[in-house]
Design a protein around this motif. Structure first.
Motif, short mmCIF file in Angstrom:
data_model
loop_
_atom_site.label_atom_id
_atom_site.label_comp_id
_atom_site.label_asym_id
_atom_site.label_seq_id
_atom_site.Cartn_x
_atom_site.Cartn_y
_atom_site.Cartn_z
N UNK A 243 26.99 2.96 38.02
CA UNK A 243 27.29 3.40 36.64
C UNK A 243 26.87 2.33 35.63
N UNK A 244 27.12 1.07 35.96
CA UNK A 244 26.77 -0.01 35.04
C UNK A 244 25.26 -0.10 34.84
N UNK A 245 24.52 0.16 35.90
CA UNK A 245 23.06 0.03 35.86
C UNK A 245 22.42 1.06 34.93
N UNK A 246 23.13 2.15 34.66
CA UNK A 246 22.58 3.16 33.74
C UNK A 246 23.37 3.20 32.43
N UNK A 247 24.16 2.15 32.19
CA UNK A 247 24.82 2.02 30.90
C UNK A 247 26.08 2.84 30.72
N UNK A 429 18.63 0.15 33.39
CA UNK A 429 18.69 0.06 31.93
C UNK A 429 18.78 -1.40 31.51
N UNK A 430 19.65 -2.15 32.18
CA UNK A 430 19.85 -3.55 31.80
C UNK A 430 18.57 -4.36 31.94
N UNK A 431 17.82 -4.11 33.01
CA UNK A 431 16.60 -4.90 33.20
C UNK A 431 15.60 -4.70 32.07
N UNK A 432 15.43 -3.46 31.62
CA UNK A 432 14.50 -3.21 30.51
C UNK A 432 15.03 -3.74 29.19
#
Length: 461
Positions: A243-247, A429-432
């Motif tokens: 969930x965190x990885x997609x905001x 999302x976070x990486x970008x």
């Protein structure tokens, strides 16, 4: 007359019911249910001369890496050693392994269990202990290869085969063999749908491949079984990472508040580890977590001076610096500095090479000494496996390094690190967003806009 267990491994004790009861306790350790120590205590009360029963208790207690159970482990080993003359060679190997562990030689303990497994390839307990200890020690190849050495000898109808599949699945995943890892993990679940460790292995595959939507569906579809296990805390943490990885921060807080934390001290260190790891990730994203650090730091503070396992210490440090507990942080650092200068156990090297540098970097980060944090972590980033844990858990180090580089305005370093992360996981999302921030810091606004658009499309998708 000596008997054999359900896999044909010799046991020196001559009571079938005691051996079968120990097998049930062993199953509980593998499917994370029940109270295996309570179960074996009941057996030993009725059968005080059951050598392997005492070995089982002592060896399983090694896996907690908790000072609060240390005396119980020593006592269990003492009971086994008192029965040395009645033990067979396999059981003596287990005794030697736990003795090495208590003496601080974790690698020596693994070698003793390896000797047992070489002679007894169906000793599932020895295999389990090797695999789990290799995870604790960060021996990535060992996690896979300890299973590979015996796997061809096992058949589908051998009791416990589904657990061997789970161990092998995780070892393959940690060595980036994602296709075979997922195949074996799902084979394990086909045999035993409620095997939490196989769920764990498959979720790791999806995490490393950036399959967030699939991971969320996989975990939630099976939550009815794994959420009832003693491994649930760690699996909730894995779900929160997707969930965190997609905001989806609201989903992350929902998991933290309703499934990940408890209001009281528990004997399960996973709760404290995973809670700290999740809150620190939110901190790196600049998300206000309210007063959640305070109750977590309360749980960590009694073990501030443990120096038993560097992996624990760095998570304790996250809590102390985030809650402003300077005295607890100083206690932890001082204890570790004394430890690495005077101790000779296996944890000494882990603390010296990774644990203490990371703890100091965490303190630097909290004190806004971001450039110092970057310098400390750049120096150790390719040795972090020596801290133990999994790739997913150790990712917190790389994440901290990248955020510190951005805050230190070292944008060239930050861009290099962000590009590296995107190459490994293009669906984050976070990486970008990190790529966008680095380009913006370098004045490359057109590239920053493209990266931000990519992050937004992933979030809305």
């Amino acid at each position: 007359m000596a008997l054999k267990d359900c896999r044909g491994v010799s046991v020196s004790y001559d009571n079938r019911s005691a051996i079968e009861a120990m097998e049930q306790a062993h199953i509980c350790t593998m499917d994370f249910t029940g109270d295996p120590i309570g179960m074996i205590n009941k057996v030993l009360k009725e059968h005080p001369d059951f050598v392997m029963g005492h070995c089982f208790k002592a060896a399983w207690l090694t896996q907690t890496l908790e000072t609060r159970i240390y005396d119980r482990m020593v006592s269990a080993l003492g009971a086994a050693e008192a029965l040395w003359s009645k033990a067979n060679e396999r059981e003596r190997g287990h005794i030697r392994a736990v003795r090495a562990w208590i003496d601080g030689d974790f690698f020596g303990a693994v070698q003793q269990w390896e000797k047992i497994l070489t002679r007894n390839p169906f000793d599932l307990f020895a295999l389990q202990l090797i695999h789990l200890t290799d995870v604790l020690l960060g021996d990535i190849a060992g996690q896979r290869d300890c299973v590979a050495r015996v796997f061809a000898l096992w058949a589908e109808d051998t009791p416990g085969y589904e657990f061997v599949l789970g161990f092998y699945s995780f070892g393959l995943e940690e060595n980036a063999d994602y296709l075979q890892a997922e195949e074996l993990g799902r084979m394990s679940l086909a045999i035993r749908p409620d095997n939490p460790y196989a769920v764990h292995a498959v979720s790791h595959v999806m995490e490393m491949q950036g399959r967030q939507a699939g991971g969320i569906n996989f975990m939630r579809d099976r939550a009815g079984s794994w959420s009832k296990s003693h491994f649930a805390n760690h699996l909730w943490w894995h779900l929160s990472l997707f969930h965190l990885d997609v905001g989806q921060v609201d989903r992350v807080f929902d998991i933290y508040d309703n499934s990940l934390r408890t209001p009281h001290q528990t004997a399960d260190k996973y709760e404290e580890l995973d809670a700290a790891a999740l809150l620190w990730r939110l901190k790196l994203l600049g998300i206000d977590v309210g007063d959640r650090w305070s109750s977590l730091a309360d749980k960590w503070e009694p073990s501030a001076a443990d120096t038993l396992y560097a992996f624990n210490d760095v998570h304790a440090m996250m809590s102390f610096v985030s809650d402003g507990r300077a005295d607890a942080a100083k206690t932890l650092l001082s204890a570790n500095e004394r430890h690495i200068h005077h101790a000779t156990d296996a944890n000494t090297a882990m603390s010296r090479e990774i644990g203490l540098p990371f703890c100091l970097a965490l303190q630097d980060f909290e004190n806004e000494e971001y450039s110092s944090c970057v310098d400390r972590l750049l120096a150790v980033r390719y040795r972090t496996h020596r801290l133990g844990g999994s790739h997913a858990q150790r990712d917190i180090i790389g994440w901290t390094l990248l955020e510190a580089a951005l805050r230190a305005k070292r944008f060239n370093v930050a861009l290099a690190l962000a590009n590296e992360r995107c190459a490994l996981k293009k669906t984050s999302v976070q990486n970008w967003q990190y790529v966008a921030r680095a380009h913006k810091g370098l004045g490359q606004l057109d590239k920053a806009e493209k990266a931000e658009a990519r992050a937004l499309s992933l979030m809305t998708g």
